[in-house]
Design an enzyme around this catalytic site. Structure first.
Site, PDB file in Angstrom:
ATOM      1  N   HIS A 103       1.339  10.619  11.395  1.00 13.35           N
ATOM      2  CA  HIS A 103       1.955  11.699  12.153  1.00 13.35           C
ATOM      3  C   HIS A 103       2.305  12.871  11.244  1.00 13.35           C
ATOM      4  CE1 HIS A 103       3.443   8.490  15.216  1.00 13.35           C
ATOM      5  NE2 HIS A 103       2.195   8.854  15.428  1.00 13.35           N
ATOM      6  N   ASP A 145       4.813   4.493  18.543  1.00 14.21           N
ATOM      7  CA  ASP A 145       3.398   4.825  18.637  1.00 14.21           C
ATOM      8  C   ASP A 145       2.589   3.769  17.885  1.00 14.21           C
ATOM      9  OD1 ASP A 145       1.161   6.309  19.344  1.00 14.21           O
ATOM     10  OD2 ASP A 145       1.211   7.503  17.514  1.00 14.21           O
ATOM     11  N   SER A 194       3.794   6.581  10.219  1.00 18.35           N
ATOM     12  CA  SER A 194       4.553   7.809  10.448  1.00 18.35           C
ATOM     13  C   SER A 194       5.496   8.011   9.274  1.00 18.35           C
ATOM     14  CB  SER A 194       5.307   7.714  11.788  1.00 18.35           C
ATOM     15  OG  SER A 194       5.962   8.920  12.089  1.00 18.35           O
TER      16      SER A 194
END
Length: 330
Positions: free
Chosen positions: A33, A125, A6
């Protein structure tokens, strides 16, 4: 190999890809992301960074060795029947594409022939997906949080999953190649998750909440030893992601309360002025007192919003920083 990242992930992924050999025997699938409407230049960046060809994944294309596939914006990247798939499934942990979706599908499709890698990023995540990879006998590599630009994802992964290697980004490629040469894959041990440190026999009442995405009922589940919350639509949340999403809901509710109190104060003051003009001084004083009380309540709510706004701004800064990095390197 499946990789999730991310915030701070572009630079880290470029470093990893640069060190991979041109004859890497497997397919590498990457989820970074990025906001749904943002143009992604990640595939072009990684294609230039190392010897392996890299492109955005196409729905239904076969998995071939010596290549890197990148999840496009607003699509989950999944693995099934030796092919890559793109879906518009529900967001997980507030993301589409989500790292957990890729990791779970790869583990289910290829069992122990999967290496999962978590790199720089905020929140958690990828942690639940790594648990599934581990439970199916795959291998887990986590970037050293001390070296990560954003240590949230690596830190959460290490708190819940027993990694096979914790290395700086400069050693990820070397570690993967060594794992493949040594063939360390072992039969899966269901829910092998000693990182939890919790008593597996302990039980607690499940928590039921409201889905921040659709307003449906969220039910608590455990998948490969990881606690997650899912609604009937399919939105999934890890603990930290759910806490952040609920925090945003609290902030929205507080702003609505401030707006309602401001409107109430203005209305009460107008009514007091009208009563005063008609000589109804006693009633006017009563309405002014109530208007003053509404104003005080609005001030109290604004003061309470400080921490909630700080959390949201921190998350927005991290997420937008990654999007700007991808766009800026086109």
């Amino acid at each position: 190999m499946v990789i999730g990242a991310s915030a701070g992930g572009v630079e880290t992924l470029s470093r990893v890809v640069a060190d991979l050999p041109a004859d890497f025997p497997g397919t590498i699938c990457v989820v970074l992301h990025i906001a749904p409407g943002s143009p992604s230049a990640l595939a072009a960046i990684l294609d230039r960074a190392g010897p392996l060809a890299c492109r955005a994944a196409a729905d239904g294309e076969p998995l071939e060795p010596h290549q890197i596939l990148v999840a496009p914006p607003d699509r989950h990247l999944v693995i099934a029947d030796g092919r890559a798939g793109l879906t518009l499934g529900p967001r997980e942990n507030g993301h589409r594409p989500a790292v957990d979706v890729l990791f779970r599908s790869a583990a289910t499709a290829h069992q122990g022939r999967v290496v999962g890698v978590v790199l720089s990023g905020t929140r958690d995540d990828g942690t639940a997906g790594l648990s599934v990879i581990k439970a199916h006998g795959g291998s887990v590599i986590v970037q050293d949080p001390a070296e990560a630009l954003y240590p949230g994802m690596p830190t959460n992964a290490l708190a819940h999953v027993r990694a096979d290697a914790v290395v700086p980004s400069s050693q990820v490629a070397e570690t993967v190649v060594r794992m493949l040469s040594e063939n360390p894959i072992v039969p899966p041990t269901p829910f092998d998750n000693p990182g939890h440190g919790a008593n597996p026999g302990a039980t607690a009442a499940p928590v039921v909440s409201v889905c921040p995405e659709c307003g449906g009922v969220l039910s608590e589940h455990r998948d490969a030893g990881m606690t997650q919350w899912r609604c009937r639509v399919g939105h999934r949340y890890s603990p930290e992601s759910l806490a952040d999403a609920q925090g945003e809901g609290v902030e929205a509710a507080l702003w609505a309360a401030v707006r309602a109190l401001d409107d109430r104060q203005a209305l009460l003051e107008r009514m007091a002025a009208q009563l005063e003009s008609r000589g109804q001084h006693r009633s006017a004083r009563s309405f002014r007192r109530r208007a003053t009380e509404a104003g005080k309540q609005a001030v109290s709510v604004r003061e309470a919003m400080g921490p909630a706004v700080a959390v949201s701004l921190g998350r927005i800064a991290a997420d937008s920083g990654e999007e700007e990095a991808v766009i800026g390197q086109r």
